[in-house]
Structure formats: structure tokens, C-alpha cells
Design a protein around this motif. Structure first.
Motif, mmCIF file in Angstrom:
data_model
loop_
_atom_site.group_PDB
_atom_site.id
_atom_site.type_symbol
_atom_site.label_atom_id
_atom_site.label_comp_id
_atom_site.label_asym_id
_atom_site.label_seq_id
_atom_site.Cartn_x
_atom_site.Cartn_y
_atom_site.Cartn_z
ATOM 1 N N PHE A 346 0.832 -1.205 0.000
ATOM 2 C CA PHE A 346 0.000 0.000 0.000
ATOM 3 C C PHE A 346 0.865 1.252 0.000
ATOM 4 O O PHE A 346 2.065 1.205 0.279
ATOM 5 N N ASN A 347 0.249 2.330 -0.349
ATOM 6 C CA ASN A 347 0.864 3.653 -0.209
ATOM 7 C C ASN A 347 -0.272 4.615 0.132
ATOM 8 O O ASN A 347 -1.433 4.195 0.246
ATOM 9 N N GLU A 348 0.079 5.864 0.243
ATOM 10 C CA GLU A 348 -0.919 6.841 0.669
ATOM 11 C C GLU A 348 -2.110 6.865 -0.289
ATOM 12 O O GLU A 348 -3.272 6.915 0.127
ATOM 13 N N GLU A 349 -1.802 6.793 -1.580
ATOM 14 C CA GLU A 349 -2.869 6.905 -2.574
ATOM 15 C C GLU A 349 -3.879 5.760 -2.436
ATOM 16 O O GLU A 349 -5.093 5.982 -2.410
ATOM 17 N N LYS A 350 -3.346 4.538 -2.303
ATOM 18 C CA LYS A 350 -4.257 3.385 -2.168
ATOM 19 C C LYS A 350 -5.115 3.519 -0.912
ATOM 20 O O LYS A 350 -6.310 3.240 -0.920
ATOM 21 N N LEU A 351 -4.462 3.937 0.168
ATOM 22 C CA LEU A 351 -5.211 4.047 1.427
ATOM 23 C C LEU A 351 -6.282 5.123 1.323
ATOM 24 O O LEU A 351 -7.420 4.937 1.771
ATOM 25 N N MET A 352 -5.903 6.245 0.713
ATOM 26 C CA MET A 352 -6.867 7.347 0.626
ATOM 27 C C MET A 352 -8.027 7.009 -0.319
ATOM 28 O O MET A 352 -9.150 7.454 -0.107
ATOM 29 N N ASN A 353 -7.744 6.201 -1.335
ATOM 30 C CA ASN A 353 -8.845 5.755 -2.209
ATOM 31 C C ASN A 353 -9.870 4.956 -1.418
ATOM 32 O O ASN A 353 -11.081 5.127 -1.564
ATOM 33 N N ILE A 354 -9.353 4.078 -0.568
ATOM 34 C CA ILE A 354 -10.260 3.273 0.267
ATOM 35 C C ILE A 354 -11.008 4.198 1.235
ATOM 36 O O ILE A 354 -12.223 4.088 1.422
ATOM 37 N N LEU A 400 -1.332 11.563 7.773
ATOM 38 C CA LEU A 400 -2.277 10.570 7.237
ATOM 39 C C LEU A 400 -3.576 10.587 8.049
ATOM 40 O O LEU A 400 -4.683 10.611 7.497
ATOM 41 N N ALA A 401 -3.416 10.601 9.376
ATOM 42 C CA ALA A 401 -4.616 10.620 10.230
ATOM 43 C C ALA A 401 -5.447 11.866 9.954
ATOM 44 O O ALA A 401 -6.679 11.812 9.902
ATOM 45 N N GLU A 402 -4.773 12.979 9.742
ATOM 46 C CA GLU A 402 -5.508 14.229 9.473
ATOM 47 C C GLU A 402 -6.297 14.141 8.164
ATOM 48 O O GLU A 402 -7.440 14.570 8.080
ATOM 49 N N LYS A 403 -5.649 13.562 7.158
ATOM 50 C CA LYS A 403 -6.339 13.436 5.865
ATOM 51 C C LYS A 403 -7.564 12.528 5.997
ATOM 52 O O LYS A 403 -8.611 12.781 5.413
ATOM 53 N N VAL A 404 -7.387 11.461 6.754
ATOM 54 C CA VAL A 404 -8.509 10.532 6.958
ATOM 55 C C VAL A 404 -9.612 11.238 7.764
ATOM 56 O O VAL A 404 -10.793 11.183 7.410
ATOM 57 N N ASN A 405 -9.217 11.925 8.807
ATOM 58 C CA ASN A 405 -10.186 12.669 9.637
ATOM 59 C C ASN A 405 -10.946 13.701 8.810
ATOM 60 O O ASN A 405 -12.140 13.919 9.015
ATOM 61 N N SER A 410 -12.705 8.369 11.449
ATOM 62 C CA SER A 410 -11.663 8.258 12.458
ATOM 63 C C SER A 410 -10.606 7.280 11.931
ATOM 64 O O SER A 410 -10.794 6.638 10.889
ATOM 65 N N PHE A 411 -9.510 7.173 12.684
ATOM 66 C CA PHE A 411 -8.365 6.433 12.160
ATOM 67 C C PHE A 411 -7.860 5.443 13.205
ATOM 68 O O PHE A 411 -7.690 5.776 14.378
ATOM 69 N N GLY A 412 -7.620 4.213 12.759
ATOM 70 C CA GLY A 412 -7.130 3.170 13.662
ATOM 71 C C GLY A 412 -5.852 2.547 13.130
ATOM 72 O O GLY A 412 -5.573 2.593 11.936
ATOM 73 N N LEU A 413 -5.076 1.930 14.018
ATOM 74 C CA LEU A 413 -3.768 1.406 13.638
ATOM 75 C C LEU A 413 -3.516 0.026 14.243
ATOM 76 O O LEU A 413 -3.932 -0.262 15.359
ATOM 77 N N TRP A 414 -2.793 -0.795 13.472
ATOM 78 C CA TRP A 414 -2.422 -2.156 13.877
ATOM 79 C C TRP A 414 -1.067 -2.155 14.572
ATOM 80 O O TRP A 414 -0.141 -1.476 14.128
ATOM 81 N N PHE A 415 -0.937 -2.920 15.628
ATOM 82 C CA PHE A 415 0.356 -3.142 16.290
ATOM 83 C C PHE A 415 0.492 -4.630 16.620
ATOM 84 O O PHE A 415 -0.509 -5.311 16.853
ATOM 85 N N GLU A 416 1.719 -5.074 16.680
ATOM 86 C CA GLU A 416 1.966 -6.416 17.217
ATOM 87 C C GLU A 416 3.072 -6.287 18.266
ATOM 88 O O GLU A 416 4.213 -6.694 18.062
ATOM 89 N N GLU A 472 1.358 11.447 18.805
ATOM 90 C CA GLU A 472 1.571 12.319 17.649
ATOM 91 C C GLU A 472 0.330 12.392 16.749
ATOM 92 O O GLU A 472 -0.078 13.454 16.301
ATOM 93 N N ALA A 473 -0.278 11.244 16.495
ATOM 94 C CA ALA A 473 -1.365 11.209 15.505
ATOM 95 C C ALA A 473 -2.698 10.928 16.187
ATOM 96 O O ALA A 473 -2.743 10.314 17.257
ATOM 97 N N ASN A 474 -3.773 11.351 15.559
ATOM 98 C CA ASN A 474 -5.101 11.154 16.143
ATOM 99 C C ASN A 474 -5.599 9.729 15.854
ATOM 100 O O ASN A 474 -6.305 9.485 14.889
ATOM 101 N N ILE A 475 -5.199 8.822 16.730
ATOM 102 C CA ILE A 475 -5.533 7.398 16.551
ATOM 103 C C ILE A 475 -6.512 7.000 17.650
ATOM 104 O O ILE A 475 -6.195 7.131 18.833
ATOM 105 N N THR A 476 -7.673 6.518 17.275
ATOM 106 C CA THR A 476 -8.696 6.267 18.301
ATOM 107 C C THR A 476 -8.999 4.778 18.475
ATOM 108 O O THR A 476 -9.854 4.408 19.280
ATOM 109 N N TYR A 477 -8.304 3.955 17.700
ATOM 110 C CA TYR A 477 -8.533 2.509 17.758
ATOM 111 C C TYR A 477 -7.198 1.813 17.548
ATOM 112 O O TYR A 477 -6.393 2.254 16.730
ATOM 113 N N ILE A 478 -6.988 0.744 18.286
ATOM 114 C CA ILE A 478 -5.783 -0.077 18.060
ATOM 115 C C ILE A 478 -6.197 -1.530 17.927
ATOM 116 O O ILE A 478 -7.000 -2.040 18.717
ATOM 117 N N LYS A 479 -5.644 -2.181 16.912
ATOM 118 C CA LYS A 479 -5.788 -3.635 16.808
ATOM 119 C C LYS A 479 -4.484 -4.216 17.340
ATOM 120 O O LYS A 479 -3.434 -4.049 16.731
#
Ligand code: GLA
Length: 732
Positions: A346-354, A400-405, A410-416, A472-479
Motif C-alpha cells: 500500500f501507499n498513501e494513494e491506495k489508502l486514501m482511495n479506500i 495521514l490521520a488528518e487526511k482521513v479525519n 476516524s483512524f485506527g492502527l495495527w500493532f503487534e 503524535e497522531a489522532n488514533i482512536t482505535y488499536i488492533k
């Protein structure tokens, strides 16, 4: 008061709405178990224990030659190793260097309002000053040493559940080695039970299995360091005649996310003992003088209202008394996750399209999955390096979070967080952070190693990296993911004799870090995950109100996975997504509508490239999101009913939800087979008000008619067709 102590008989009786539990201190100071079953009075049920000389069943030392009294067949609250009980025990311990043997006798007890707490562990709670929840603490002491066992019982009268845990306290002046410490043991005076448990594998979790318990020991367990895809820390004992709607059954759920064991033993008298707790393999806890060890909690339900009654009690109790998240009753964001849409590519463009499509279709959140950090374009590297790969994203995470917002999402992020790749800066710098045995090549899985979460410094290091990104970023969900089983458990930071503590310390570390995360970001929506549903347990629910149920997103296989999960867990915790067809896990084609209906069974979302959908499917997405939002209250907190079993009915699987005040119900059905000249398919609704009149698809029916006569489902038009029916009470 739900806990009744009778000094003259030595009994303690715990009363919930429809069940009774009793124990008794006998003339020798033994704590015997005397009753667990349908609600009854506070009679002393020890008259059901028959003294007899059974041969080869010995007596505790101080009982002399009374051959009719033996712990080898007497029912007990917390049996121990070394006192003549040869069955599976609750506790096996020894003073360092000595032979394990204990002889526990009653020491003291207290009854308190409210609920006990367990340090560092998830536990069901009570609100401040709330009535109807009480605690019984019984302290047992070894006859020879200053070793104490505190048995804790939480009685939830209204929710109809009892919780248990044990705390071992050492004042012997020496180190005690705990070899096995179970959270609970229940002795049933009879045999002839069925055991129901939920086995599985990656991408096929919680498959229900029912079998008659044979003599000897039957074990359901995980030693993978997680509760696992393969077995679930939730088991049921039922009578053979028990069905969905009626009959006796008893459920046990362990609030624990690590290696566990549930064992059932049918003994020489056909009595059944059930124990549950931390898996004893690789477990040995050195308890120094003055220290306490606390077991995880078990939540138990006894009901005669069949599996529906059992599940409703667990679902309700967990929803109200275990899940703490502020999100539990809020409308959860309908999200789109990019994993199956892009994987690592993925890149920014693909993510923003979704994201743009998601916004246009009425969704609420974009979740960026694996691959955004370190060197992570495949699953072979980068774990441990939680630094945003800005080159790949084309911007910072904040941007990225701002663009999504800006799109209203809202914007969520994956962590392991628990993992480390050998190809990572972290591993190159701190190889000792990984669990591995010195001098041996480690067992790799998904080409990754496990971080030593028993170590505070390791946890703090990872925690700081995660906090930096969330600050740093407006993240409201974590997987929060966890993608391998643990093996080669050796910690560079613990002394040789303490290696048997690592797995449990790891789980305590996981809980501590989850707690830190939620303390710092109280409004964060945390979703649990372990390669799909490998850590779907009641312990996780204390932190995460929803858990990714399975990597298998095929709507038809999900029927069995979600069916099994529904026995012990609230459906609001079952995270489920609509994905593309042919399905990535099994290649099956199902209608878009059916995928939506299945995913709406729990916490709803999408996992595909929305920008590639046909106009027809996009319209369907709009409809699904609308239906979900209009009905989320019923889906998230209504009563859930399994109407047909995918294991028994091969034509249709149906389920329903009924609102708390029964004025609204939703029935969903998926056809799993097709027939020429098909016979009508009738499904009976459940849980409605018999006298109320409900509108369904433009016609009116009484609740009694829908529940007793049933409803004829529309004839399927294609393979895996489905329907969603909404019944709304007509207001007078
Ligand atoms: C696990 C999860 C998936 C996805 C991948 C990413 O398998 O269950 O949903 O997040 O990891 O690597």
C-alpha cells in the motif's frame, strides 16, 4: 444476603437467582463441597456423602484408623496433592527441595459486600455501593506449615454467576515451589456428564464438540502461551439430554489469556471433578517467604435452562461486569481495514482511495493494518521497530490521520507489540529481548520471535514507542495482534530456578501494558487479535471490548466459528468483516448480502478495497451500514439466540437478537444448501412477548405465533442466499 453461613452445620451456602452452591467445614476441619445445582434451600447437603471403606483409599494422618473417611473420594472445595486424594488436584506445592505434600484445614472466613479484586489480573467487577454482589473468603492453612490458601468467591445474585479464584500466601520462612495452582475445582457427586468444548485451528476457531466424559482424565488445554486457536478456556458440563432450550448444564470460563488447562476426571465412584487454571506444564512458581500468588479468575454458571440459558448468563454477565471499555454500549465505528485489500502493498494513494470510498458509503473509520513501520514489506522483518515508514506512506502518521479525519472518518492502527523479527534494528541491538534458549536455534514461527514480556524493561521500551505514535497522531482505535505460539521459553533476565514463572509473568506483563495503554488513552477502542481468534478469551475482554474472531472471513465458515464463540462470549465482542470473493481463505463465492448479514452478527466492518466494488455492491454497503446503525443497540446489547445449529441443520443457520424491552427483534438466516422443489423452511423466533403484536415484512403476528408457530423464511434464490428480518412491536 446471597452468602449464608450456618455455624451449627459449618455450611456456607451461596445463592444466585437460580442456582445454589454449598461447602461445609466438617469435624476434621476439611472444607468439603456439598452442592452445586438448581436453586435450593440452605439444608446441610453433606448427608449425601456416604462414608465407606473403599480399600486403597487412605486417611489423613490425624484420622487414625477411620477407614470410612478418605479424601480419595470425598468431594472437596480445593483438593491438594499429598493428602491421599489421587485425583486431579487444585494445588501441588512443596517447600524448596522437599517432597510435595499438603494438608489444608479450615482457618477462618469472612463475608463482604461487593467484589474482591485480583492484583494485576482481569476480574469481574461491581460498581461502588452496588447491592446483590458479595464476596466470601475462606482461608485454609496447612496443618504443618504457615502456608495459607485464600479461596475467593464472588456471588452475582442477579447475573446468576459465581466467580472463583485462589491466593496462596507463604509464611513458612522458606521458599515454596508451586507446581500446580488451579483457580477452581468443582466436585459433582454424579457422573454421566457430556463435556462441551471449543477446539479449532488458525482460521477455524471455536468449533463446538460434545462428547460423553469417560472414566479417567480428559484435558482441554493450551501450552502455547496464549489461550489459543486450538482450544478455548471455556468448557461446559451438561447432562446428555440437555438441549439448546432445556436441561442442566454448567459452564466454566477462565479469565486468562495464557496457557491454561481445564481437566475433568470421572473417578472410581463415577463422580466428576472439574478443575481449571494456568497450565501446569512449564509452570513452577517460587514463592518466597511473605509473598502471595494469585490465580486468574473462573466465572461459573449453573442453569437448567439449556445452552440458551447458559450463554445468556455468560453474555450478560461479561457485558455488564467484565467489559470496562467506554465503547461497550456506544455505537462502534463501522470500519474498513486495509489488510485483505492491500496486504503489505500500500501507499498513501491506495489508502486514501479506500478512505474516500468509505466516507462516501457511510463508514466511520479506516484501520491501517500491518506494514506501516520499520522495514516491513513482508512478514519476515521489522517487528519491534515501531517507527513510521514515512517513505512508504508518503507522509507522517499525523498527516495521514488528518487526511482521513478530514473525510469524516476516524483512524485506527495495527500493532503487534509482543513480537520481534531477527531482521530488525531492535533485535540487532537487543537480542536478549527475545525469549530463546542460549545455545539453541530458536523455534521460529512466521519467521518471528517473541519478546520477553515478563521483563519490565522490554515492555517499557515497546510501550514508549507505541505512546510516541499515539501522542503524535489522532488514533482512536488499536488492533493489538499476536501472531505466533510461544516456545523455547527462556528469559535472559530471570535466574535458572525461576524459568517456570516466565509464561505467567508474560501474561501479567501483557495485562499491565494493556492497563497502561488504557489509562493513558481512556477513550481508545482496543481490539484484541491473535492471528484472528487465537486469544479470544474472557481475560482479554477486560481490556478489549471486541476481538477479531478469525482470519477466516468466509461467511459460511464464519457461521460455525461465530456459533461456537456465542456459547461463552457476548456477540458485541465478536469482530467480523465483509471481505471479497472468491474468499481469500477458502476460495468460496457468497452473495455480498450474505457476507454483510454474517458480519453484522458482531462488531461490524469491511476488509476489502471499497474503491473496486461494483455500483450494485456499493449500494448494498450503504444499505448494510444503515441497517447496522439503526439496529446496533439490539445487536450489541440485546439477548442473542441461536435458532438453528450449523452442525445439525445443513440447510439453514439462523440466529436472532431481541431488545431488552422486547419491542424489537432481528432474525438472520443463511442458507447453506439448496434443493429443487424446496420444502418450506420454518424458524421459530425466541424471547418475544407472547401477547405483543409484531410487524415483520409488512405483516402482523403475535409474539406467541412467531415463537410457537414460527415463521416461513423466504425461498432462497441462489447459493448461500440469506435474509434479515426485523420484528417491531406495534404500539397501541
Ligand atoms: C494477523 C491478523 C490479520 C492481520 C495480519 C497482519 O494474521 O489476524 O488480521 O492483521 O495478522 O499481519
Amino acid at each position: 444476603m446471597a452468602i449464608i453461613e450456618k455455624k451449627e452445620s459449618g455450611t456456607f451456602t451461596l445463592q444466585t437467582r437460580t442456582s445454589t452452591y454449598q461447602m461445609k467445614v466438617d469435624r476434621h476441619g476439611m472444607l468439603l463441597h456439598t452442592y452445586y445445582g438448581a436453586k435450593t434451600d440452605e439444608s446441610d447437603y453433606s448427608y449425601l456423602i456416604m462414608p465407606a471403606d473403599r480399600g486403597y483409599s487412605g486417611q489423613p494422618g490425624d484420622l487414625g484408623n477411620d477407614r470410612t473417611y478418605s479424601l480419595d473420594f470425598y468431594p472437596q472445595e480445593y483438593p491438594v496433592y499429598g493428602d491421599g486424594d489421587y485425583r486431579i488436584t487444585g494445588l501441588k506445592a512443596n517447600l524448596e527441595g522437599q517432597v510435595p505434600a499438603l494438608d489444608l484445614r479450615y482457618h477462618s472466613s469472612r463475608i463482604m459486600d461487593g467484589k474482591y479484586r485480583l492484583e494485576g489480573l482481569p476480574a469481574m467487577f461491581a460498581g461502588a455501593g452496588e447491592e446483590g454482589i458479595s464476596t466470601l473468603e475462606i482461608v485454609l492453612k496447612d496443618r504443618y506449615e504457615e502456608l495459607y490458601v485464600h479461596l475467593l468467591y464472588g456471588v452475582y445474585e442477579e447475573e446468576d454467576v459465581i466467580t472463583r479464584a485462589a491466593v496462596i500466601e507463604n509464611h513458612t520462612g522458606k521458599t515454596v515451589e508451586l507446581k500446580r495452582v488451579m483457580s477452581a475445582c468443582v466436585d459433582f457427586a454424579e457422573g454421566g456428564f457430556d463435556l462441551i468444548h471449543f477446539y479449532g485451528k488458525h482460521a477455524m476457531e471455536r468449533q463446538m464438540e460434545r462428547r460423553a466424559l469417560p472414566h479417567g482424565i480428559t484435558q482441554i488445554s493450551s501450552r502455547r502461551g496464549t489461550s489459543s486457536h486450538h482450544h478455548n478456556p471455556f468448557v461446559i458440563l451438561s447432562r446428555p439430554e440437555t438441549t439448546e432450550d432445556q436441561g442442566a448444564c454448567c459452564g466454566f470460563s477462565l479469565l486468562y489469556s495464557g496457557s491454561f488447562q481445564a481437566q475433568a476426571e470421572v473417578d472410581q465412584l463415577d463422580q466428576t471433578r472439574l478443575v481449571m487454571g494456568i497450565n501446569e506444564e512449564e509452570f513452577c512458581w517460587r514463592l518466597a517467604d511473605g509473598e502471595r500468588f494469585t490465580t486468574p479468575e473462573v466465572c461459573m454458571v449453573y442453569t437448567e435452562e439449556g445452552f440458551t440459558g447458559l450463554s445468556r448468563r455468560f453474555q450478560r454477565a461479561f457485558h455488564q461486569r467484565l467489559i470496562r471499555s467506554p465503547w461497550k454500549d456506544r455505537l462502534r465505528p463501522v470500519l474498513v481495514n486495509n489488510w485483505e485489500a492491500t496486504y503489505f502493498d500500500f501507499n498513501e494513494e491506495k489508502l486514501m482511495n479506500i478512505a474516500r470510498q468509505a466516507s462516501d458509503l457511510g463508514l466511520d473509520m479506516l484501520v491501517l493494518d500491518d506494514g506501516w513501520f520499520g522495514k516491513r514489506d513482508s512478514d519476515n522483518s521489522g517487528l519491534g521497530d515501531w517507527k513510521v515508514n514515512e517513505e512508504k506512506l508518503g507522509c507522517t502518521m499525523k498527516e495521514l490521520a488528518e487526511k482521513v479525519n478530514a473525510l469524516g472518518l476516524s483512524f485506527g492502527l495495527w500493532f503487534e507489540p509482543e513480537m520481534i523479527s531477527e531482521d530488525s534494528d531492535l533485535y540487532r541491538e537487543h537480542p536478549d529481548f527475545a525469549l530463546q534458549i542460549p545455545g539453541r536455534s530458536p523455534v521460529r514461527s512466521r519467521n518471528q520471535l517473541v519478546l520477553d514480556f515478563s521483563r519490565k524493561d522490554v515492555r517499557e521500551y515497546i510501550e514508549q514507542q507505541i505512546f510516541r505514535i499515539l501522542d503524535e497522531a489522532n488514533i482512536t482505535y488499536i488492533k493489538w495482534d499476536m501472531n505466533r505460539s510461544i516456545e523455547n521459553v527462556y528469559s535472559a533476565a530471570l535466574p535458572e530456578g525461576s524459568q517456570g514463572e516466565i509464561l505467567h509473568r508474560y501474561v501479567l506483563g501483557l495485562y499491565e501494558m494493556s492497563e497502561h495503554l488504557l489509562e493513558r488513552y481512556p477513550d481508545l477502542l482496543l481490539e484484541g487479535c491473535s492471528g484472528g481468534g487465537g486469544r479470544f478469551d474472557a481475560g482479554m475482554l477486560y481490556y478489549a471490548p471486541q476481538i477479531w474472531c478469525s482470519d477466516n472471513t468466509d461467511a459460511v465458515e464464519r457461521l460455525k466459528i461465530q456459533y461456537g464463540t456465542s456459547f461463552g462470549y457476548p456477540m458485541s465482542s465478536v469482530s467480523a468483516h465483509v471481505s471479497v470473493c472468491p474468499n481469500h481463505q477458502n476460495g468460496r463465492e457468497t452473495p455480498f448480502k450474505t457476507r454483510g448479514i454474517c458480519a453484522m452478527q458482531g462488531a461490524f466492518g469491511y476488509e476489502l478495497d471499497l474503491s473496486k466494488l461494483s455500483e450494485e455492491d456499493k449500494e448494498e454497503v450503504r444499505k448494510q451500514v444503515k441497517v447496522y446503525k439503526e439496529n446496533y443497540k439490539v445487536i450489541q446489547s440485546g439477548s442473542y439466540y441461536r435458532l438453528t445449529s450449523p452442525w445439525e441443520n445443513h440447510d439453514v443457520t439462523a440466529w436472532s437478537y431481541v431488545a431488552e424491552d422486547q419491542d424489537r427483534a432481528i432474525l438472520a438466516a443463511v442458507y447453506t444448501d439448496l434443493h429443487g422443489n424446496p420444502a418450506p423452511v420454518r424458524v421459530r423466533w425466541k424471547g418475544l412477548k407472547p401477547d405483543a403484536v409484531y410487524e415483520v415484512e409488512g405483516s402482523s403476528y403475535t409474539g406467541a405465533a412467531l415463537m410457537n408457530g414460527g415463521y416461513l423464511l423466504p425461498v432462497p434464490k441462489c447459493n448461500y442466499d440469506s435474509c434479515l428480518l426485523i420484528a417491531v412491536e406495534r404500539q397501541a
